[in-house]
Design a protein around this motif. Sequence first.
Motif, PDB file in Angstrom:
ATOM      1  N   PHE A 106       0.834  -1.205   0.000  1.00 25.77           N
ATOM      2  CA  PHE A 106       0.000   0.000   0.000  1.00 25.77           C
ATOM      3  C   PHE A 106       0.870   1.257   0.000  1.00 25.77           C
ATOM      4  CE2 PHE A 106      -2.232   3.345   2.366  1.00 25.77           C
ATOM      5  CZ  PHE A 106      -3.345   3.506   1.552  1.00 25.77           C
ATOM      6  N   LEU A 107       1.959   1.251   0.792  1.00 22.71           N
ATOM      7  CA  LEU A 107       2.867   2.404   0.806  1.00 22.71           C
ATOM      8  C   LEU A 107       3.509   2.612  -0.559  1.00 22.71           C
ATOM      9  CD1 LEU A 107       4.603   1.983   4.287  1.00 22.71           C
ATOM     10  CD2 LEU A 107       3.114   3.859   3.580  1.00 22.71           C
ATOM     11  N   ALA A 108       3.874   1.516  -1.212  1.00 23.96           N
ATOM     12  CA  ALA A 108       4.459   1.652  -2.546  1.00 23.96           C
ATOM     13  C   ALA A 108       3.451   2.242  -3.524  1.00 23.96           C
ATOM     14  CB  ALA A 108       4.942   0.283  -3.026  1.00 23.96           C
ATOM     15  N   ALA A 109       2.174   1.837  -3.398  1.00 21.59           N
ATOM     16  CA  ALA A 109       1.141   2.394  -4.274  1.00 21.59           C
ATOM     17  C   ALA A 109       0.942   3.886  -4.013  1.00 21.59           C
ATOM     18  CB  ALA A 109      -0.174   1.629  -4.073  1.00 21.59           C
ATOM     19  N   MET A 110       0.944   4.289  -2.736  1.00 21.79           N
ATOM     20  CA  MET A 110       0.831   5.714  -2.424  1.00 21.79           C
ATOM     21  C   MET A 110       2.012   6.491  -2.981  1.00 21.79           C
ATOM     22  SD  MET A 110      -0.620   6.079   1.485  1.00 21.79           S
ATOM     23  CE  MET A 110      -0.586   7.869   1.315  1.00 21.79           C
ATOM     24  N   ASP A 111       3.219   5.891  -2.887  1.00 23.59           N
ATOM     25  CA  ASP A 111       4.411   6.578  -3.365  1.00 23.59           C
ATOM     26  C   ASP A 111       4.370   6.760  -4.882  1.00 23.59           C
ATOM     27  OD1 ASP A 111       7.075   7.667  -2.769  1.00 23.59           O
ATOM     28  OD2 ASP A 111       7.795   5.978  -3.967  1.00 23.59           O
ATOM     29  N   GLY A 112       3.694   5.852  -5.575  1.00 27.22           N
ATOM     30  CA  GLY A 112       3.605   5.960  -7.023  1.00 27.22           C
ATOM     31  C   GLY A 112       2.543   6.920  -7.503  1.00 27.22           C
TER      32      GLY A 112
ATOM     33  N   GLY B 163      15.443  11.816   6.106  1.00 25.80           N
ATOM     34  CA  GLY B 163      16.305  11.220   5.110  1.00 25.80           C
ATOM     35  C   GLY B 163      17.167  10.079   5.584  1.00 25.80           C
ATOM     36  N   ASP B 164      18.509  10.279   5.496  1.00 29.83           N
ATOM     37  CA  ASP B 164      19.467   9.218   5.773  1.00 29.83           C
ATOM     38  C   ASP B 164      19.451   8.773   7.220  1.00 29.83           C
ATOM     39  OD1 ASP B 164      20.164   9.449   3.169  1.00 29.83           O
ATOM     40  OD2 ASP B 164      21.884  10.773   3.553  1.00 29.83           O
ATOM     41  N   HIS B 165      18.937   9.620   8.090  1.00 36.34           N
ATOM     42  CA  HIS B 165      18.973   9.284   9.515  1.00 36.34           C
ATOM     43  C   HIS B 165      17.714   8.561   9.962  1.00 36.34           C
ATOM     44  CE1 HIS B 165      22.524  11.792   9.868  1.00 36.34           C
ATOM     45  NE2 HIS B 165      21.865  12.756   9.244  1.00 36.34           N
ATOM     46  N   TRP B 166      16.867   8.150   8.978  1.00 37.28           N
ATOM     47  CA  TRP B 166      15.631   7.473   9.383  1.00 37.28           C
ATOM     48  C   TRP B 166      15.956   6.110   9.980  1.00 37.28           C
ATOM     49  CZ3 TRP B 166      13.249   2.903   8.570  1.00 37.28           C
ATOM     50  CH2 TRP B 166      11.917   2.830   8.991  1.00 37.28           C
ATOM     51  N   ALA B 167      15.306   5.819  11.063  1.00 33.20           N
ATOM     52  CA  ALA B 167      15.431   4.502  11.695  1.00 33.20           C
ATOM     53  C   ALA B 167      14.236   4.326  12.596  1.00 33.20           C
ATOM     54  CB  ALA B 167      16.734   4.391  12.500  1.00 33.20           C
TER      55      ALA B 167
ATOM     56  N   GLY C  51      14.571  -2.064   5.361  1.00 34.79           N
ATOM     57  CA  GLY C  51      15.185  -1.424   4.205  1.00 34.79           C
ATOM     58  C   GLY C  51      14.157  -0.767   3.308  1.00 34.79           C
ATOM     59  N   THR C  52      13.043  -1.466   3.072  1.00 35.28           N
ATOM     60  CA  THR C  52      11.985  -0.903   2.221  1.00 35.28           C
ATOM     61  C   THR C  52      11.394   0.359   2.844  1.00 35.28           C
ATOM     62  OG1 THR C  52      11.444  -3.108   1.403  1.00 35.28           O
ATOM     63  CG2 THR C  52       9.773  -1.397   1.122  1.00 35.28           C
ATOM     64  N   LEU C  53      11.123   0.288   4.138  1.00 32.85           N
ATOM     65  CA  LEU C  53      10.555   1.456   4.820  1.00 32.85           C
ATOM     66  C   LEU C  53      11.535   2.626   4.821  1.00 32.85           C
ATOM     67  CD1 LEU C  53       8.803  -0.325   7.821  1.00 32.85           C
ATOM     68  CD2 LEU C  53       7.684   0.820   5.908  1.00 32.85           C
ATOM     69  N   GLN C  54      12.804   2.326   5.003  1.00 34.66           N
ATOM     70  CA  GLN C  54      13.810   3.383   5.004  1.00 34.66           C
ATOM     71  C   GLN C  54      13.877   4.064   3.636  1.00 34.66           C
ATOM     72  OE1 GLN C  54      17.603   2.113   6.391  1.00 34.66           O
ATOM     73  NE2 GLN C  54      18.544   4.119   6.214  1.00 34.66           N
TER      74      GLN C  54
ATOM     75  N   LEU D 216       7.800   6.071  11.453  1.00 31.51           N
ATOM     76  CA  LEU D 216       7.504   4.759  12.017  1.00 31.51           C
ATOM     77  C   LEU D 216       7.503   4.877  13.537  1.00 31.51           C
ATOM     78  CD1 LEU D 216       6.948   1.774  11.414  1.00 31.51           C
ATOM     79  CD2 LEU D 216       9.397   1.366  11.650  1.00 31.51           C
ATOM     80  N   LEU D 217       6.397   4.515  14.150  1.00 30.49           N
ATOM     81  CA  LEU D 217       6.212   4.708  15.595  1.00 30.49           C
ATOM     82  C   LEU D 217       5.770   3.396  16.217  1.00 30.49           C
ATOM     83  CD1 LEU D 217       4.096   7.951  15.214  1.00 30.49           C
ATOM     84  CD2 LEU D 217       6.515   7.878  15.788  1.00 30.49           C
TER      85      LEU D 217
END
Length: 695
Positions: free
Chosen positions: A486-492, A557-561, A515-518, A528-529
């Motif tokens: 669903f997230l990939a569909a929203m991103d598209g 960005g790069d610091h997402w975790a 990795g995908t979420l990042q 992400l909570l």
Amino acid sequence: DRGSLVVLPVVVEDQVLGVIELMSFTPFTSVHRDFLEQLMETVGVNLSTIVANARTDELLDESQRLAGELRSRTEELQVQQEELQRSNAELEEKAALLVTQNRDIEAKNLQIEQARQELEDRAQQLALASKYKSEFLANMSHELRTPLNSLLILAQLLAQNPTRNLTAKQVEYAGIIHSAGSDLLQLINDILDLSKVEAGKMDLNPERVPLRRLLDYVEATFRPLTSQKGLAFTVSTAAGVPVDLVTDDSRLRQVLRNLLSNAVKFTEQGAVELRIEPAADDELPVSVRRGGPVVAFRVTDTGIGIAAENLEAIFGAFQQADGTTNRKYGGTGLGLSISREIAYLLGGALTVTSTTGEGSTFTLHLPVTRDDFTEQPASETPPAGAPPALPGPAPVRGPALLAPGNPAARPTRRLLVIEERPRGLLAVVAENAVTQLAADGGHGERTDIELIAVVGPQEAAAALAAQPFHCVVLDVDMADGDALRFLAAMDGDEALRTVPVLAHNNRRLHADEEGTLQELARRRPMELLSSLDELRERIALHLSAEQPGDVVPLVRGDHWAPAPQAIDTTLHGRTVLVVDDDARNLYALSGILELHGMTVLHAENGRKGIETLLANPAVALVLMDVMMPEMDGYTATARIRELPQYADLPIIAVTAKAMPGDREKSLASGASDYVTKPVDADELIACVGRWLNDG
């Protein structure tokens, strides 16, 4: 011929008694005259005798009459004398009785004085016992809260799983530990509340309470509980109910929370209802303060009911309708006792009617206002021209919840919640955030908020295609990777790429999922909570922002975790001195502070705390326990304040004591702020940050 006339006076002792006149046709001779003169003396004597005898008879009659009167008077005097004697005898008896009564009164007065003295002695003993009890409860509160503090903090840290090295089952265990500790904390609070009520130390803070806000609180709090048990739950208001009350909001919520919690607990099937309506005068209990309108809060359930002989007993402390050791339902039996006392303090009364096996109705009668309450400014003001009656609860349209307001006059913001099942946990959290936001009035202009909860990606796609949304809450743990697709569909979709997504996960993610979420988080606004509290706060923050992009994300960005808790980077490198004699508290508090990059110094009592402070000038803040051996926190704080270089040093009192006056005593000793154990990690960090960053 001429006749002769002789007039002869009757003289006795030179007193003329009468005159005798004699006439004769022949002249009286001298012999006649001598005879008559001699006869006059005899006649005078006889006549005098007759007069004397007549007078004697008169005097005799008078004497006899007087003698009769004298005899009568004598008899009367004798009667009066006898009565006087009887009266004297009675007076003597009464005098003797009065003397006896005086002696009895003196004896009773002595007994009363002795009893009064005993009552004073007992009153002093009771006051001393009450003082000892209050001190005992405060000290026991400290002894109970001290280990409980470390238990809750460490359980909270484990449940948040910041390093992502715990399994889902281990996180669940930590949550259960935290929940059990919270129940124990509630028991401690109930015991302290009961003690405050008995000692007359429970303070009331009256304010104008909008019933709309109260209804929203009840809906958000108990709708999830009733849904979980499959019970119908309704909250309704009758015509004529006022828009708001003047009362203590927190205490009123405490009573309703207890009544509704009991209703849900003791009802296995059927329904629970809260009905608010004007109370009739003929139904009001005697203890309700009159002088104005009264509102009745009726909590009705279809549960097990209460036997008639137990209807009053359930209001006693530590009492339940089922008092056996093998009873089905738990609890301490303090809730109803405290609730009835609070109802009385609020000027109302709490009553119950029930039928065994059919259910119960608890009714809280509460005055709309009280003359002895000082009204506070209204937290919500009804619009001009609003009717005096309160409308019913916020309408529910299918899966949507519309916050109170006027869509024609204010912008509407929509929140979409996507989960695996209808009305899941995330929907409940979102409803709570929306309700609280509506009650607080938002940030700035009032805004209507529409919450739509859907099941699965297909319903979500249909909802997004039908209307725009301000924010999306997504359950990452949906089966078969639905959330990632669903997230990939929203991103598209260009139109949906800028819509913020608050993704919640309750399990440890696989490396490929992370990795995908990042990768997605680099391209679009997404957080992400794993903490429900943080999720609720972020929902409120996004819905309060003017534009979706105005909210600064937790990470970029790069610091997402994946992070369970926002780290306050402004505290990194700051030094805090923790003064506490309990090693468990030192360990727990250090864990919280060090998680935010702070350096923690320890001291086990007030004296060593001062020594450590003097030896470490870099200390920026002190967390001071109150009850410690050798030198307690009050004394240590006062000693620190005597040192000129520490006049402005932030000192936060950390104590388990929660009795009246403890906060004032801590602040009077020189503390900057006050935190009660068990310490909530987020609240502690917020307090520390407030003093370090704003100071």
